[in-house]
Scaffold this motif. Structure first.
Motif, short mmCIF file in Angstrom:
data_model
loop_
_atom_site.label_atom_id
_atom_site.label_comp_id
_atom_site.label_asym_id
_atom_site.label_seq_id
_atom_site.Cartn_x
_atom_site.Cartn_y
_atom_site.Cartn_z
N UNK A 211 0.82 -1.21 0.00
CA UNK A 211 0.00 0.00 0.00
C UNK A 211 0.85 1.26 0.00
N UNK A 212 2.16 1.10 -0.27
CA UNK A 212 3.08 2.24 -0.27
C UNK A 212 4.08 2.02 -1.39
N UNK A 213 3.93 2.76 -2.48
CA UNK A 213 4.67 2.52 -3.71
C UNK A 213 6.19 2.42 -3.53
N UNK A 214 6.83 3.22 -2.65
CA UNK A 214 8.29 3.10 -2.50
C UNK A 214 8.77 1.73 -2.01
N UNK A 215 7.86 0.90 -1.49
CA UNK A 215 8.24 -0.44 -1.04
C UNK A 215 8.11 -1.49 -2.14
N UNK A 298 14.11 -2.48 0.46
CA UNK A 298 15.05 -1.48 -0.02
C UNK A 298 15.13 -0.31 0.94
N UNK A 299 15.95 0.67 0.58
CA UNK A 299 16.02 1.89 1.37
C UNK A 299 14.64 2.56 1.36
N UNK A 300 14.29 3.22 2.47
CA UNK A 300 12.94 3.74 2.59
C UNK A 300 12.94 5.08 3.30
N UNK A 301 12.56 6.12 2.59
CA UNK A 301 12.33 7.47 3.14
C UNK A 301 13.29 7.84 4.28
N UNK A 303 15.68 5.89 5.60
CA UNK A 303 16.26 4.74 6.28
C UNK A 303 16.95 3.85 5.23
N UNK A 304 18.28 3.94 5.17
CA UNK A 304 19.02 3.18 4.16
C UNK A 304 18.91 1.69 4.39
N UNK A 305 18.88 1.30 5.65
CA UNK A 305 18.78 -0.12 5.98
C UNK A 305 18.03 -0.23 7.30
N UNK A 306 17.00 -1.03 7.33
CA UNK A 306 16.18 -1.15 8.52
C UNK A 306 15.60 -2.55 8.56
N UNK A 307 15.11 -2.94 9.73
CA UNK A 307 14.50 -4.26 9.89
C UNK A 307 13.21 -4.07 10.69
N UNK A 329 13.78 -0.77 -3.22
CA UNK A 329 13.34 -2.10 -3.65
C UNK A 329 13.19 -2.15 -5.17
N UNK A 330 12.65 -1.09 -5.76
CA UNK A 330 12.43 -1.06 -7.21
C UNK A 330 13.72 -1.13 -8.00
#
Length: 347
Positions: A211-215, A298-301, A303-307, A329-330
């Protein structure tokens, strides 16, 4: 002002103020109900609220908090506030006594403003505490004082750890101090629904659109991956989610998008040999049901790397997080993802 503009303006105002009136009415009605409930509790028994209304992956990730609160308040009457669309995720939780299907944040503000609850554990921060119709935001003073917000939250740990800190249950930047494996409470009706689908084993569940295109990962690469899986492995490929954006012609592919409830979807995932998907709600279902996960991230808003995960997925005991530091991710190539998936399916 034109007549049409005048009508639009007052139609908007009518819907807005009708909504606000309903929120206040439902708020005071619920507060009265909880006040009556409180009057019937045993002496010393507390009325406790847990607030995590959205999104469904976040609600699954937060499930261990219900057990943690129950452990510390064994005699309390615990109420979980949730948006109506997600209530089934909490309905069957044995650590929760009642589920409040929240109309909007204004209703919640009215309820909490009466002081009827002895303890309130707010698991979200300002961006989750917004009603666009009322145009109301609710602050979380604990989160504000700790600097936890939409721009910083993954600097404080995984989602479970963030929610525990946001509520004040745990110290800042601390690990969750109890069993951190999220659980789901599937019922016979969910199993019966999936029995009726006649799914062929073995199968892989895929979830291809969040539900969030950057993911997201592009649809054409999902199509390549599913085609490659179909040619090289003896798995049925079952797509789940709200809707599909794929065009798949292979006989081993089955589209279940939009046909299942959240917990029915969880049961489909539970029975799968593997889950391949994105950092989204269904991956949290995979974590909670114990199905091995291959999660594209992938990197997200900022946060280059997160879990985001706790439990088996978080420790990567039962999952592989497929990513390259700094890339969205894309930006992950089909070849890179294929090779990562191949490593798992060969083992």
């Amino acid at each position: 002002m034109t007549i049409s503009r005048f009508v639009q303006l007052w139609t908007h105002r009518y819907h807005k103020y009708t909504h606000i009136f309903k929120a206040y009415w439902l708020g005071y009605l619920a507060a009265l109900k909880f006040l009556l409930k409180k009057s019937r509790l045993k002496k010393g028994q507390q009325l406790v609220a847990i607030i995590r209304t959205e999104h469904f992956g976040d609600i699954v990730a937060a499930e261990p908090i219900s057990r943690y609160v129950r452990q510390h308040y064994p005699d309390a009457y615990i109420v979980w506030f949730v948006k109506p669309v997600f209530h089934e995720l909490v309905d069957y939780n044995p650590s929760v006594d009642e589920v409040l299907k929240e109309f909007c944040v204004t209703q919640r503000r009215v309820i909490l403003g009466t002081g009827v609850f002895d303890k309130v554990f707010e698991l979200q921060f300002k961006n989750n505490n917004h009603c666009p119709k009322c145009q109301v935001f609710i602050d979380n003073p604990v989160a504000e004082s700790r600097g936890i917000n939409v721009h910083t939250y993954f600097h404080f740990g995984n989602l479970l750890e963030v929610f525990a800190q946001t509520s004040g249950l745990t110290p800042v930047k601390s690990v969750f101090p109890a069993n951190d494996q999220p659980l789901l409470y599937l019922q016979d009706k969910h199993r019966a629904k999936v029995d009726s689908l006649g799914l062929d084993k073995p199968y892989i569940v895929v979830h291809c659109q969040s539900n969030f295109a950057p993911k997201d990962w592009p649809a054409d690469r999902w199509q390549q991956l599913i085609q490659w899986l179909s040619v090289n492995y003896n798995f049925q490929i079952v797509e789940i989610g709200l809707k599909s954006n794929l065009n798949i012609g292979t006989e081993s592919y089955r589209n279940l998008c939009g046909q299942l409830s959240i917990l029915e979807t969880a049961e489909v995932i539970r029975r799968a040999d593997y889950f391949i998907g994105l950092d989204s709600g269904p991956s949290h279902l995979g974590n909670a049901t114990g199905t091995f996960g291959i999660v594209l991230m992938g990197a997200l808003t900022g946060f280059d790397e997160y879990n985001p995960y706790s439990g088996g997925y978080g420790r990567q005991e039962n999952a592989v997080l497929v990513r390259k530091k700094g890339l969205a991710c894309a930006e992950l190539s089909f070849e890179f993802v294929r090779d990562e998936v191949k490593k798992i399916l060969v083992e």
